[in-house]
Write a protein that holds these residues in place. Structure first.
Motif, mmCIF file in Angstrom:
data_model
loop_
_atom_site.group_PDB
_atom_site.id
_atom_site.type_symbol
_atom_site.label_atom_id
_atom_site.label_comp_id
_atom_site.label_asym_id
_atom_site.label_seq_id
_atom_site.Cartn_x
_atom_site.Cartn_y
_atom_site.Cartn_z
ATOM 1 N N TRP A 84 0.823 -1.210 0.000
ATOM 2 C CA TRP A 84 0.000 0.000 0.000
ATOM 3 C C TRP A 84 0.855 1.257 0.000
ATOM 4 O O TRP A 84 0.597 2.203 -0.728
ATOM 5 N N ARG B 185 2.265 1.716 -3.416
ATOM 6 C CA ARG B 185 1.232 2.207 -4.317
ATOM 7 C C ARG B 185 0.982 3.703 -4.080
ATOM 8 O O ARG B 185 0.871 4.479 -5.023
ATOM 9 N N CYS C 182 -17.757 -5.109 -10.446
ATOM 10 C CA CYS C 182 -16.792 -5.109 -9.336
ATOM 11 C C CYS C 182 -16.403 -3.684 -8.927
ATOM 12 O O CYS C 182 -15.813 -3.498 -7.854
ATOM 13 N N ASP C 183 -16.725 -2.718 -9.760
ATOM 14 C CA ASP C 183 -16.287 -1.333 -9.555
ATOM 15 C C ASP C 183 -16.514 -0.890 -8.114
ATOM 16 O O ASP C 183 -17.615 -1.054 -7.572
ATOM 17 N N SER C 184 -15.485 -0.276 -7.512
ATOM 18 C CA SER C 184 -15.543 0.086 -6.092
ATOM 19 C C SER C 184 -16.563 1.176 -5.810
ATOM 20 O O SER C 184 -16.877 1.443 -4.653
ATOM 21 N N ARG C 185 -17.071 1.816 -6.869
ATOM 22 C CA ARG C 185 -18.005 2.924 -6.671
ATOM 23 C C ARG C 185 -19.460 2.477 -6.671
ATOM 24 O O ARG C 185 -20.367 3.278 -6.437
ATOM 25 N N VAL D 187 -9.285 -9.841 -19.589
ATOM 26 C CA VAL D 187 -10.265 -8.761 -19.696
ATOM 27 C C VAL D 187 -10.808 -8.683 -21.126
ATOM 28 O O VAL D 187 -12.021 -8.593 -21.351
ATOM 29 N N GLN E 76 -11.901 5.711 -10.056
ATOM 30 C CA GLN E 76 -11.727 4.967 -8.807
ATOM 31 C C GLN E 76 -10.242 4.670 -8.559
ATOM 32 O O GLN E 76 -9.480 4.481 -9.500
ATOM 33 N N HIS E 77 -9.848 4.672 -7.289
ATOM 34 C CA HIS E 77 -8.497 4.297 -6.883
ATOM 35 C C HIS E 77 -8.575 3.377 -5.672
ATOM 36 O O HIS E 77 -8.083 3.717 -4.593
ATOM 37 N N PRO E 78 -9.238 2.222 -5.805
ATOM 38 C CA PRO E 78 -9.432 1.362 -4.636
ATOM 39 C C PRO E 78 -8.106 0.814 -4.117
ATOM 40 O O PRO E 78 -7.191 0.553 -4.893
ATOM 41 N N ARG E 79 -8.031 0.681 -2.799
ATOM 42 C CA ARG E 79 -6.801 0.165 -2.180
ATOM 43 C C ARG E 79 -6.720 -1.342 -2.270
ATOM 44 O O ARG E 79 -5.652 -1.913 -2.326
ATOM 45 N N PHE F 84 -12.507 -2.902 -4.537
ATOM 46 C CA PHE F 84 -12.934 -3.475 -5.819
ATOM 47 C C PHE F 84 -13.358 -4.902 -5.478
ATOM 48 O O PHE F 84 -12.542 -5.700 -5.032
ATOM 49 N N GLU G 207 -7.120 -9.733 -13.164
ATOM 50 C CA GLU G 207 -6.221 -9.035 -14.083
ATOM 51 C C GLU G 207 -6.465 -7.528 -14.055
ATOM 52 O O GLU G 207 -5.523 -6.730 -13.978
ATOM 53 N N TYR G 208 -7.745 -7.129 -14.082
ATOM 54 C CA TYR G 208 -8.069 -5.699 -14.088
ATOM 55 C C TYR G 208 -7.620 -5.035 -12.790
ATOM 56 O O TYR G 208 -7.044 -3.939 -12.795
ATOM 57 N N LEU H 269 -5.812 -1.302 -12.085
ATOM 58 C CA LEU H 269 -6.051 -0.478 -10.886
ATOM 59 C C LEU H 269 -4.853 -0.487 -9.939
ATOM 60 O O LEU H 269 -4.757 0.378 -9.068
ATOM 61 N N LYS H 270 -3.979 -1.487 -10.072
ATOM 62 C CA LYS H 270 -2.788 -1.600 -9.224
ATOM 63 C C LYS H 270 -3.146 -1.594 -7.737
ATOM 64 O O LYS H 270 -2.554 -0.861 -6.937
#
Lengths: 216, 216, 216, 216
Positions: free
Chosen positions: A29, A32, C48-51, C135, D38-41, D66, D92-93, D98-99
């Motif tokens: 984290w 990142r 799956c989108d976090s939003r 993907v 989005q920038h989910p951890r 995510f 993969e995504y 999104l890393k």
């Protein structure tokens, strides 16, 4: 700069403890965050007071809150005079560069800065009135708040009311910044006012409907 | 103040979690802190950046550190002109009222404020040079630092060097405050300069002997 | 499995907060859910989108929605070839074992998967066309949808139309599963198509009468 | 697509409740999420089961996690054969686009999918063994786990052990994806295995040191 000294050993030891545990567990984290930059959701303006840990109270981890801390969590009015305004710079960076969605101003009980303002306004602290007093000049921001609460007879209630004025006046001053007002109008920024009671662990929030604070 | 909004629900939930756990477990300590006042051992000046949690890194609990956070952890020079200086007020309060034993200035890698200063000094950020730019005027404090590092060719190294100048210049400016210099001379206050590398979790400290930073 | 690491501490803290509050308040319900099994009324297929938090949007508590989330909320056609089909398994379990009364497919704005499909179909993302791109192969399900919207000139409108095609094609594919078609014919299952606009908080639903989406 | 039906009224009402309250209170945040992406951890892989709300347990708000949900929270091995692999696409995504810094696999008690696998492996569920059973073929991923636990005599213990194998095998399979293994080696990604006990609200985590699960 000849005056710097080595860090006290107990802090060095604690750092190595953090490095071996929390850092190691969250290494991915932190990397990142370093590589991808910060995207904090909220800016928090709170007091320097050592008893106020907003990250603990709201379970916030690295990357969540952009935090400015100054004496008595004050925001001065918008004054683009070319002088150095650290608080205004922090607000500008959070709202225009980071595009935070919330600015949260959190005051607290037992605030030494607010006590100083009260003493100054009642003539008990002449030293704070001197031009050279940085704390005194800083607390001038809160003087209009004292006018609003000075008739409250009970001293504890008056002080709590003034601590809450520090929040309300900061919110009012925030709206004098054109980029804050614009983001609020557009609905991309909301402002929030909180007051934290240290001993009992309470948090109250300002309600524009009632003009008062109620427990969350 | 009509613009305040209720706190987002997820923060209300987290607060109740904190109240039911961390607060409850430490209630006696929080009450003691409220009743007896704060007696922090150190003042820390660090950046508002959401990635920098000095309390985590040094395992500090409520009551330990008096923390001022501003953009790029800068201290301006002593300037008792009667204007509002939030950082100077925080330093004055910590040193003269709380009588902290340490002032720790902690810079960090990936600092957006320092990057802005570099862009401004190299002509890449004309907007920051405008009188009305609070971030630009605040970063003026660091301009002398840019002069010292501008010949470093590698860009990453130049930026790291400037981040460290933000620490060194703040330490130098701290010594321009008479009450700081006096406490340092008397041996009741020591100053410390740190630089934190976010991605790798490193902490380096400034050594006046070498004029450089070394890992703690 | 040597690579697992301890959970980040901030999540451990939050968990204990949940345990002390939400869990404790609802203990009887959680025990009932454990002892008597789940009887969800609806299956939701979302991204799956976090939003996208379908439980928040529809105020759903534990036990209400059986939720499958994949990239771009897609259902592939019925293909009983003995290979592993995670989405088809989820649909089969929901309809034949849990006998849900509704299957709701919810797409959304700003969908990265749909954007990837558009890039792939317009030749801008050759990497997604490789056999080894999971993907890319997954988004092949949406290719027929691109054919239907490719003539829309405005890019934002074309992308929204393709996000909605992800819902329509999934509904069409659902009907290729014999157990879905049978339950729909018998009147024990209804299908619903939604599209969620993240920024404005809108929800539109598919109407077979008009062939378009209208706000609910 | 003629079969879609209007959403049940109680969900429409709840949506309007959400829109008027939670959305309105968080409008600025949702707009920021829509505009800035989005920038989910973390990525979380959990079960479709209606009783498992990972966002509640970990106090996660829109934008944080995510989330991929499938039957029994399974990850199949890396198999780049050009077929549709929804779970592999989600992994993969999350890891390459999104890393995310964490992938958390969360299993749970009372899992219907795991029970089905146990029944299938002990010959009690011939229907699941058919080529056309999507649930059966999906649960094949867990068969190697059954071999490891089949000697446990107590049935409850055996089922809990198999639920935990669903986590361990998924973690093992995650490491067969080259982009996962590479990010783990580089230290930019960590994997975590959890098991949630629904009735008592417990969470245990996998420890590679002991090979077992312990309460967090």
């Amino acid at each position: 700069m000849e005056h710097a000294r080595p860090l006290p050993t107990y802090l060095v030891h604690r750092y190595h403890g953090w490095k071996a545990t929390a850092y190691t567990e969250n290494q991915a984290w932190y990397r990142r965050l370093a590589n991808e930059g910060q995207h904090p959701r909220a800016m928090v303006i709170s007091c320097c007071d050592s008893r106020v840990h907003v990250t603990s109270i709201f379970g916030a981890d690295q990357g969540e809150f952009f935090i400015h801390r100054n004496i008595a969590n004050l925001v001065p009015p918008h004054e683009p005079d070319g002088n150095q305004h650290g608080t205004s710079a922090a607000v500008e960076y959070a709202v225009t560069a980071l595009k935070v969605a919330h600015v949260i101003v959190m005051g607290h009980s037992n605030c030494g800065g607010v006590q100083g303002c009260m003493d100054m306004c009642t003539g008990k602290a002449p030293a704070l009135e001197e031009k050279s007093s940085f704390v005194g000049r800083w607390m001038d921001i809160l003087r209009p708040g004292y006018e609003r609460v000075k008739k409250i007879e009970n001293e504890d209630k008056r002080r709590h009311a003034l601590e809450k004025q520090a929040v309300i006046i900061s919110l009012e001053n925030l709206m004098t910044f054109p980029f804050v007002a614009e983001a609020v109008e557009k609905g991309t920024l909301t402002l929030h006012g909180l007051w934290h009671e240290i001993g009992e662990g309470g948090v109250e929030q300002y309600s524009p409907t009632t003009g008062g604070f109620t427990p969350i």
